[in-house]
Design a protein around this motif. Structure first.
Motif: not given
Length: 162
Positions: A146-162
């Protein structure tokens, strides 16, 4: 050098790359990579005689390395940040090849995660199984997933923001 010392030196040589990877993820200007590495090796040495081999050696090393770096970071929160007067490394990244730039971006984003999230994603990037990550972090396998899926999603969002 006695047998224990020889075993320990061999262990450090074998897992040096792993220890450096963990330390690299937590290194900051106030907690340089080599300082973290020394601290981890010292803590491994102190704990080595008590290691009962109830878990895999790599699990034990990850656990000590992560706990040492996290403890070091907690202490560091009370130290003012050192600001370099030389051009930032990020400015020189244009000279690096594309892969290096992508890795730096990934590690920069990972550094924005919480301590536990950093630990989980680092272990995942080291190709540890969910079971191994569970054993190292003390979380259930389901919680790791569960945490790994949430972390991957957070990283995807960060990537889009950069």
């Amino acid at each position: 050098m006695d047998k224990t010392e020889q075993e320990f030196v061999a262990l450090i040589k074998e897992y040096e790359r792993v220890i450096y990877k963990v330390c690299y993820l937590y290194a900051t200007p106030n907690a340089p990579l080599n300082d973290l590495y020394q601290e981890v090796v010292l803590n491994l040495w102190k704990a080595f005689p008590k290691f009962r081999r109830e878990c895999k050696l790599s699990t034990w090393i990850y656990r000590i390395s992560l706990n040492t770096c996290i403890s070091f970071m907690r202490k560091e929160k009370n130290i003012p940040e050192i600001v370099s007067l030389t051009p930032a490394e990020a400015d020189r990244s244009e000279e690096w090849d594309e892969t290096q730039a992508m890795l730096r971006q990934l590690y920069r984003m990972i550094n924005r995660l919480g301590q536990l999230e950093k630990s989980i994603i680092l272990l995942y990037l080291e190709e540890k199984s969910y079971e191994e990550i569970s054993e190292i972090t003390g979380l259930t396998v389901t919680n790791v997933a569960t945490k790994l899926n949430r972390i991957k999603e957070k990283l995807r969002k960060m990537k889009k923001e950069e």
